[in-house]
Design an enzyme around this catalytic site. Structure first.
Site, short mmCIF file in Angstrom:
data_model
loop_
_atom_site.label_atom_id
_atom_site.label_comp_id
_atom_site.label_asym_id
_atom_site.label_seq_id
_atom_site.Cartn_x
_atom_site.Cartn_y
_atom_site.Cartn_z
NE ARG A 106 -33.18 95.33 64.62
CZ ARG A 106 -32.54 94.35 64.68
NH1 ARG A 106 -33.49 93.33 64.33
NH2 ARG A 106 -31.70 93.87 65.46
CG ASP A 172 -35.78 78.25 74.56
OD1 ASP A 172 -37.05 79.64 74.97
OD2 ASP A 172 -35.21 78.43 75.13
#
Length: 406
Positions: A106, A172
């Site tokens: 990006r 996680d």
């Protein structure tokens, strides 16, 4: 919601965090900071909502997004990146979770972010790290993938069955805790030196760290820890035992426990089978087989609470294996107020877990429900210097978006 409307509380009241993660790991790392007072701005894509908003999971209400403000920035277009970089200029910590190289593609590399904020702490949470085998770096990852690659999954399950995933997205949450800790450690150094940090936090590496000494047992001694199901793979008298009305976990370990606990089962501490210089009884031995049978037979003839109280009274650590209904009625949960209530996303009351750990002088608190999709766009953009006309133009250009149904 304006930043000025946020109450000041907790040890992180002056810390500003930007999070651009989805699902669990990145957002929970940020939520641990928002629970302790940090101003957290959650940045979502204007194209696709965070998946937790589109599932029936209550994690969104419970702990992954509370105490935060939510915006949607188009990070593909230059004007959207400009708004994001203005937000970064005001931040102390930036957390993202994605595949390695996503932000570089990006044009938002670490170096670009540091040009706008040299003291910024940047945390990249990925499945496989920011460097390594290119084939793995290109892959996506989930909780179960981190458990599989780390060897952690291979430790779980019945001895003759397949490896089993630990539930509740353990990987996680483990990587989120590691990320949150490393962010705050780096923040302290950045405040001291004026130089930011880039943290490379890989799921599988976090799970390896949380695997006790078992990886080193193999790498150093070629000692393989076998799957042991619901009991310890090493120690006798350590595991889940069935009682008349449920399950109890018993843990007979340490010399003081054996000295007081073995006679309870009619076994002699200090004998040839149970010598005084051993801190445990090992599986696969005559002594271990005898102890296992004693504990199993005892539990089978008692209720869970009878066994829990009697074993603890005799120096043996034991606890009922609770389900959630039992937790609601348990005196410890009631005394500690572990189950609390706060406002849900629609203003309704929701019940969930209280914040942990607890601080005496600067306690954490739940002060805001999870924000609607893009709910705080206007307030945050205004704080970044955008006028009402500019904000309107950003909506028209698709640079920001909000849930128009709310």
């Amino acid at each position: 919601m304006k930043l000025s409307d946020k109450p000041e509380f907790g040890p992180l009241s002056n810390v500003r965090v930007v999070c651009a993660g989805v699902a669990t790991a990145g957002p929970f790392a940020a939520t641990m900071m928002s629970d302790f007072g940090a101003d957290v701005v959650f940045v979502e894509s204007p194209f696709v909502m965070d998946q937790y908003r589109t599932t029936d999971s209550l994690s969104y209400l419970n702990k992954e997004r509370r105490n935060q403000r939510a915006v949607t920035f188009n990070l593909v277009k230059p004007a959207g990146q400009e708004a994001f970089l203005k937000l970064i200029e005001q931040a102390d910590i930036f957390i993202e979770n994605s595949r390695a190289g996503t932000w570089d593609k990006r044009g938002l590399t670490d170096e670009v972010l540091w040009e706008h904020n040299p003291k910024l702490v940047i945390c990249h949470i990925t499945g496989f790290g920011m460097t390594g085998d290119p084939e793995y770096l290109a892959r996506g990852s989930y909780d179960s993938i981190g458990q599989a690659l780390s060897g952690f999954m291979n430790l779980n399950g019945d001895p003759d069955g397949p490896p089993m995933q630990a539930p509740a997205y353990l990987c996680d949450y483990v990587v989120a805790m590691l990320a949150s800790w490393s962010c705050l450690a780096s923040y302290i150094k950045a405040q001291e030196t004026g130089k930011g940090e880039s943290i490379d936090c890989a799921q599988y590496e976090a799970m390896m760290l949380f695997s006790s000494c078992w990886p080193m047992d193999w790498f150093q001694y070629r000692l393989e820890r076998k799957r042991a199901g619901a009991s310890s793979p090493t120690f006798a008298g350590c595991g889940s035992y069935e009682c008349k009305d449920g399950w109890l976990y018993v843990f007979i370990l340490s010399t003081p426990t054996m000295k007081k606990g073995l006679p309870f089962f009619g076994l002699e501490f200090g004998s040839e089978l149970y010598p005084e210089d051993q801190y445990a009884v090992f599986k696969g031995t005559e002594a271990g087989d005898i102890l296992e049978e004693k504990v199993r037979a005892y539990c089978a003839t008692h209720t869970v609470m009878e066994a829990e109280r009697e074993l603890n009274a005799n120096g043996i650590t034991a606890n009922a294996i609770l389900n959630y209904q039992q937790m609601e009625e348990h005196p410890q949960f009631i005394a500690r107020e572990n189950i609390v209530e706060w406002d849900g996303i629609e203003g309704e009351k929701v019940r969930g877990l209280s914040i942990a750990p607890r601080l005496k002088n600067y306690p954490a608190q739940v002060w805001r429900r999870p924000a609607h999709y893009g709910e705080d766009n206007e307030d945050v953009l205004a704080e970044l210097g955008y006028s009402d006309e500019e904000i309107k133009a950003m909506y028209e250009a698709g640079l920001v978006r909000k849930d128009m149904t709310k």
